[in-house]
Design an enzyme around this catalytic site. Structure first.
Site, PDB file in Angstrom:
ATOM      1  N   GLU A  14      -2.540  -8.762   3.670  1.00  7.21           N
ATOM      2  CA  GLU A  14      -2.920  -9.212   5.017  1.00  7.21           C
ATOM      3  C   GLU A  14      -4.422  -9.128   5.262  1.00  7.21           C
ATOM      4  O   GLU A  14      -4.928  -9.666   6.244  1.00  7.21           O
ATOM      5  CB  GLU A  14      -2.162  -8.405   6.077  1.00  7.21           C
ATOM      6  CG  GLU A  14      -2.653  -7.007   6.334  1.00  7.21           C
ATOM      7  CD  GLU A  14      -2.204  -5.973   5.307  1.00  7.21           C
ATOM      8  OE1 GLU A  14      -2.461  -4.775   5.538  1.00  7.21           O
ATOM      9  OE2 GLU A  14      -1.582  -6.360   4.292  1.00  7.21           O
TER      10      GLU A  14
ATOM     11  N   HIS B  76      -3.806  -4.786   0.043  1.00  2.75           N
ATOM     12  CA  HIS B  76      -3.395  -5.286   1.360  1.00  2.75           C
ATOM     13  C   HIS B  76      -3.468  -6.809   1.370  1.00  2.75           C
ATOM     14  O   HIS B  76      -4.540  -7.382   1.559  1.00  2.75           O
ATOM     15  CB  HIS B  76      -4.316  -4.730   2.453  1.00  2.75           C
ATOM     16  CG  HIS B  76      -4.083  -3.294   2.767  1.00  2.75           C
ATOM     17  ND1 HIS B  76      -3.126  -2.874   3.661  1.00  2.75           N
ATOM     18  CD2 HIS B  76      -4.684  -2.174   2.297  1.00  2.75           C
ATOM     19  CE1 HIS B  76      -3.145  -1.554   3.736  1.00  2.75           C
ATOM     20  NE2 HIS B  76      -4.079  -1.110   2.909  1.00  2.75           N
TER      21      HIS B  76
ATOM     22  N   CYS C 111       0.840  -1.207   0.000  1.00  7.14           N
ATOM     23  CA  CYS C 111       0.000   0.000   0.000  1.00  7.14           C
ATOM     24  C   CYS C 111       0.880   1.264   0.000  1.00  7.14           C
ATOM     25  O   CYS C 111       1.606   1.492  -0.952  1.00  7.14           O
ATOM     26  CB  CYS C 111      -1.000  -0.036   1.151  1.00  7.14           C
ATOM     27  SG  CYS C 111      -2.378   1.129   0.924  1.00  7.14           S
TER      28      CYS C 111
END
Length: 206
Positions: A189, A187, A79
């Protein structure tokens, strides 16, 4: 060992948790010595470009990141962390790390009716298209979907640095790469199995 670079603006805990699920050890650190001995580096980030560069400067992390990149150590920017890998951004005035030749620009939509409803930031799930066969994307055969939250995107000097694209009003670079340096605008995650595969590939294949 993976070192997640701590400069106060990252979603580091979630990344550590996902790495733990795949059986990989990671530390969150701003210590240059620990960064130097790590096998791979992850540069996460949320927030504004100039704030990110300022926080790296305060911690004297820019020289060690650039040095390790020059030595060929694998680095993954996520990001804002991806945007910091470039030269600069329309969002601010500071110079970036200049590890991949691109600049970040704000989404600019024309007057077509279908684009008037598109909101900035680009937020939520979106599919991506793979443009290159690189270790980071090893084994990803389906149309991958990732979670995005961003108002700026990379414009690379050449298509050779574009790893994946996404469409939001127009096609933009969703992932970039140069040698052992990678950046993803989304992202991983927060992207469930597809995101986990990206992180697994980074620590085991890159």
């Amino acid at each position: 060992m993976v070192a997640i670079i701590d400069y106060g603006l990252g979603n580091s805990g979630s990344i550590v948790n996902m790495l733990r699920v795949i059986g990989e050890r990671a530390i969150i650190t701003s210590d240059p010595e620990k960064i130097e001995i790590a096998d791979q580096l992850i540069l996460p980030g949320v927030g504004a470009f100039d704030s990110g560069m300022s926080e790296l400067e305060k911690r004297d992390l820019i020289p060690v990141i650039q040095k390790e990149a020059g030595l060929g150590k694998p680095i993954l920017g996520i990001c804002l962390g991806m945007q910091l890998l470039g030269r600069r951004s329309e969002e601010g005035k500071k110079e970036g790390l200049s590890l991949i030749p691109f600049e970040s620009v704000r989404f600019h939509f024309d007057d077509r009716e279908e684009e008037k409803s598109l909101k900035i930031p680009h937020m939520g799930w979106n599919t991506t298209a793979i443009k290159q066969n690189k270790p980071l994307l090893n084994g990803i055969k389906e149309i991958p979907r990732y979670y995005f939250v961003h108002s700026y995107h990379a414009v690379c000097d050449s298509q050779e640095f574009v790893l994946m694209t996404c469409d939001y009003g127009y096609e933009f670079a969703a992932a970039v790469c140069k040698d052992t340096i990678y950046g993803v605008q989304f992202h991983p995650e927060k992207s469930h199995d597809f995101g986990m595969k990206i992180l697994e590939n980074f620590v085991r294949k890159c």
